[in-house]
Design an enzyme around this catalytic site. Structure first.
Site, PDB file in Angstrom:
ATOM      1  N   VAL A  45      -2.096  11.311  -1.588  1.00 23.28           N
ATOM      2  CA  VAL A  45      -3.441  11.925  -1.466  1.00 23.28           C
ATOM      3  C   VAL A  45      -3.988  11.762   0.215  1.00 23.28           C
ATOM      4  CG1 VAL A  45      -5.687  11.477  -1.857  1.00 23.28           C
ATOM      5  CG2 VAL A  45      -4.318  11.957  -3.863  1.00 23.28           C
TER       6      VAL A  45
ATOM      7  N   LYS B 105       3.012   0.216 -10.749  1.00 18.77           N
ATOM      8  CA  LYS B 105       2.426   1.276 -11.172  1.00 18.77           C
ATOM      9  C   LYS B 105       3.089   1.264 -12.687  1.00 18.77           C
ATOM     10  CE  LYS B 105      -0.096   1.969  -7.945  1.00 18.77           C
ATOM     11  NZ  LYS B 105      -2.412   1.354  -7.651  1.00 18.77           N
TER      12      LYS B 105
ATOM     13  N   ASN C 225      -9.834   0.504  -8.939  1.00 15.68           N
ATOM     14  CA  ASN C 225      -8.666   2.038  -8.142  1.00 15.68           C
ATOM     15  C   ASN C 225      -7.557   0.705  -7.081  1.00 15.68           C
ATOM     16  OD1 ASN C 225      -8.233   4.731  -5.923  1.00 15.68           O
ATOM     17  ND2 ASN C 225      -9.946   2.434  -4.716  1.00 15.68           N
TER      18      ASN C 225
ATOM     19  N   ASP D  82     -10.909 -10.884  -3.611  1.00 13.42           N
ATOM     20  CA  ASP D  82      -9.558 -11.223  -4.007  1.00 13.42           C
ATOM     21  C   ASP D  82      -8.842 -10.277  -5.195  1.00 13.42           C
ATOM     22  OD1 ASP D  82      -6.246 -11.301  -3.163  1.00 13.42           O
ATOM     23  OD2 ASP D  82      -6.232 -12.118  -1.697  1.00 13.42           O
TER      24      ASP D  82
ATOM     25  N   TYR E 123       6.250  -0.710  -5.359  1.00 16.42           N
ATOM     26  CA  TYR E 123       5.362  -0.245  -5.733  1.00 16.42           C
ATOM     27  C   TYR E 123       5.283   0.683  -6.770  1.00 16.42           C
ATOM     28  CZ  TYR E 123       1.359   3.614  -5.019  1.00 16.42           C
ATOM     29  OH  TYR E 123      -0.061   3.899  -5.142  1.00 16.42           O
TER      30      TYR E 123
ATOM     31  N   THR F 231      -4.827   9.644   2.648  1.00 21.07           N
ATOM     32  CA  THR F 231      -5.857   8.323   2.585  1.00 21.07           C
ATOM     33  C   THR F 231      -5.248   7.915   3.957  1.00 21.07           C
ATOM     34  OG1 THR F 231      -5.429   7.406   1.219  1.00 21.07           O
ATOM     35  CG2 THR F 231      -6.629   8.472   0.337  1.00 21.07           C
TER      36      THR F 231
HETATM   37  N1  LIG Z   1      -2.695   8.038  -1.340  1.00 24.16           N
HETATM   38  C1  LIG Z   1      -1.866   8.132  -2.480  1.00 24.16           C
HETATM   39  O1  LIG Z   1      -1.553   9.141  -1.960  1.00 24.16           O
HETATM   40  C2  LIG Z   1      -2.164   7.182  -3.761  1.00 24.16           C
HETATM   41  C3  LIG Z   1      -1.121   8.157  -4.448  1.00 24.16           C
HETATM   42  C4  LIG Z   1      -0.728   7.639  -5.761  1.00 24.16           C
HETATM   43  C5  LIG Z   1      -1.791   6.933  -6.075  1.00 24.16           C
HETATM   44  N2  LIG Z   1      -2.793   5.875  -5.096  1.00 24.16           N
HETATM   45  C6  LIG Z   1      -3.439   4.329  -5.851  1.00 24.16           C
HETATM   46  O2  LIG Z   1      -4.732   4.823  -5.762  1.00 24.16           O
HETATM   47  C7  LIG Z   1      -5.149   3.757  -5.110  1.00 24.16           C
HETATM   48  C8  LIG Z   1      -6.108   3.834  -3.819  1.00 24.16           C
HETATM   49  O3  LIG Z   1      -5.338   3.843  -2.889  1.00 24.16           O
HETATM   50  P1  LIG Z   1      -6.307   4.680  -1.458  1.00 24.16           P
HETATM   51  O4  LIG Z   1      -4.672   5.753  -0.912  1.00 24.16           O
HETATM   52  O5  LIG Z   1      -7.372   4.912  -1.707  1.00 24.16           O
HETATM   53  O6  LIG Z   1      -5.868   3.683  -0.227  1.00 24.16           O
HETATM   54  P2  LIG Z   1      -6.393   2.624   0.439  1.00 24.16           P
HETATM   55  O7  LIG Z   1      -5.566   1.342   1.032  1.00 24.16           O
HETATM   56  O8  LIG Z   1      -7.599   3.829   1.216  1.00 24.16           O
HETATM   57  O9  LIG Z   1      -7.218   2.375  -0.502  1.00 24.16           O
HETATM   58  C9  LIG Z   1      -6.988   0.654  -1.439  1.00 24.16           C
HETATM   59  C10 LIG Z   1      -8.132  -0.216  -1.344  1.00 24.16           C
HETATM   60  O10 LIG Z   1      -7.407  -1.990  -2.555  1.00 24.16           O
HETATM   61  C11 LIG Z   1      -7.709  -2.989  -1.350  1.00 24.16           C
HETATM   62  N3  LIG Z   1      -7.254  -4.283  -1.463  1.00 24.16           N
HETATM   63  C12 LIG Z   1      -6.025  -4.293  -1.630  1.00 24.16           C
HETATM   64  N4  LIG Z   1      -5.855  -5.607  -1.714  1.00 24.16           N
HETATM   65  C13 LIG Z   1      -6.514  -5.774  -1.810  1.00 24.16           C
HETATM   66  C14 LIG Z   1      -6.985  -7.039  -2.641  1.00 24.16           C
HETATM   67  N5  LIG Z   1      -6.074  -8.607  -2.565  1.00 24.16           N
HETATM   68  N6  LIG Z   1      -7.848  -7.392  -3.138  1.00 24.16           N
HETATM   69  C15 LIG Z   1      -8.449  -6.610  -3.463  1.00 24.16           C
HETATM   70  N7  LIG Z   1      -8.697  -5.335  -2.813  1.00 24.16           N
HETATM   71  C16 LIG Z   1      -7.544  -5.070  -2.229  1.00 24.16           C
HETATM   72  C17 LIG Z   1      -7.658  -2.710   0.011  1.00 24.16           C
HETATM   73  O11 LIG Z   1      -9.237  -3.227   0.652  1.00 24.16           O
HETATM   74  C18 LIG Z   1      -8.217  -0.761   0.149  1.00 24.16           C
HETATM   75  O12 LIG Z   1      -9.686  -0.660   0.103  1.00 24.16           O
HETATM   76  C19 LIG Z   1      -3.638   2.886  -4.713  1.00 24.16           C
HETATM   77  O13 LIG Z   1      -4.188   1.930  -6.187  1.00 24.16           O
HETATM   78  C20 LIG Z   1      -3.226   3.627  -4.402  1.00 24.16           C
HETATM   79  O14 LIG Z   1      -1.520   3.284  -5.270  1.00 24.16           O
HETATM   80  C21 LIG Z   1      -2.906   6.711  -3.741  1.00 24.16           C
END
Ligand SMILES: NC(=O)c1ccc[n+]([C@@H]2O[C@H](COP(=O)([O-])OP(=O)(O)OC[C@H]3O[C@@H](n4cnc5c(N)ncnc54)[C@H](O)[C@@H]3O)[C@@H](O)[C@H]2O)c1
Length: 277
Positions: A206, A177, A106, A79, A173, A208
């Protein structure tokens, strides 16, 4: 055919890489394509449940995809809000292959949304706890390991378009960031003389698990249907499409390579031209 031969044999720790559709898995696979040995991290499913993170346990499948590329892969859970767990995560990553060259920060959460006047302070703290405190802790221990080894290194944090612009209902958020960029710029100055570069990537839209949830939830809260959302996106993004996980993964591989050895303290937009400062 790898694009960056210097990455072969390097060891990369990618946080939040336990979801098949996630950016973390795509980044881990992209680095594995370059021959990096990969340590996949995610929060343990029971801790995720306690924290209210809607997490499936897909890390084994991500690991199988990495090892299919013929590179070694280890997994670790922690965590990121808990300092001892983050220290343990970095120790395990170093122990897995005897070195740590790359940290990709990430992991992040973005599903706690609401107006500033309505947001429970616990939600604010939860978002800050993972996105900023967690990234800081990982950088603290991974950076120390890289400096101690004396062979330089790469730290790349996945920020967001929300690191450059405010977004309604997303204050925590966006603040987390924006903070990540300040952390990146400060650490870049401190780590530069050790040959460790520190950069961030700012993606948008993105598809996801998190990205889909954010788009659908925010559109509903704003009274916009998804057809209108996608039309507005096409009007706003010069390249006319949402981001793909590969766009961010490609940028990350470049920043981790020798070809980016004179780039540090940057917050690189990967946003199809929507964000330009
Ligand atoms: N998807 C988008 O459009 C987008 C855009 C800009 C930035 N992001 C950033 O990209 C990164 C990945 O996001 P994603 O879209 O792949 O989402 P995602 O939810 O698939 O990935 C995020 C990961 O962080 C982990 N996580 C959450 N809480 C946690 C904790 N307490 N300790 C350890 N791990 C923890 C989750 O279990 C998950 O695997 C994030 O930082 C997100 O803010 C995503």
């Amino acid at each position: 055919m790898p694009s960056y031969p210097d990455l072969k044999g390097k060891v990369a720790l990618v946080t939040g890489a336990g979801r098949l559709r996630g950016l973390g898995a795509a980044i881990a696979l992209r680095l594995a394509e370059e021959g990096c040995r990969v340590v996949l991290h995610d929060v343990a499913p029971d801790a995720a449940a306690r924290a209210g993170v809607p997490l499936g346990d897909e890390m084994a499948a991500v690991k199988a995809a990495v090892t299919d590329l013929g590179v070694d892969c280890a997994t670790v859970t922690a965590d990121l809000r808990v300092e001892d767990e983050v220290r343990g995560m970095v120790d395990q990553a170093v122990g897995a292959f005897g070195q740590l060259d790359i940290l990709v920060n990430n992991a992040g959460i973005g599903f706690l949304v609401g107006a500033v006047t309505e947001m429970p302070v616990a939600d604010w703290d939860a978002v800050m706890g993972v996105n900023l405190r967690g990234a800081f802790l990982a950088m603290k221990y991974a950076g120390a390991a890289m400096i101690e080894r004396g062979q330089g290194g790469r730290i790349v944090s996945i920020a967001s378009q929300a690191a450059k612009s405010g977004i309604s209902l997303m204050s925590a958020y966006s603040a987390s960031k924006h903070g990540l960029i300040g952390l990146t710029r400060s650490a870049a100055i401190e780590f530069g003389r050790h040959g460790v570069t520190v950069n961030a990537i700012c993606p948008n839209h993105v598809p996801t698990d998190l990205g889909d949830w954010q788009r659908e939830t925010l559109s509903r809260r704003r009274g916009v249907d998804m057809t209108t959302y996608w039309q507005r996106l096409r009007d706003r993004v010069p390249l006319g499409r949402p981001g793909a996980v590969a766009d961010t993964a490609n940028a990350c591989a470049f920043l981790c390579s020798d070809q980016a050895s004179y780039i540090t303290g940057e917050a690189m937009n990967v946003s199809g031209g929507e964000e330009y400062h």
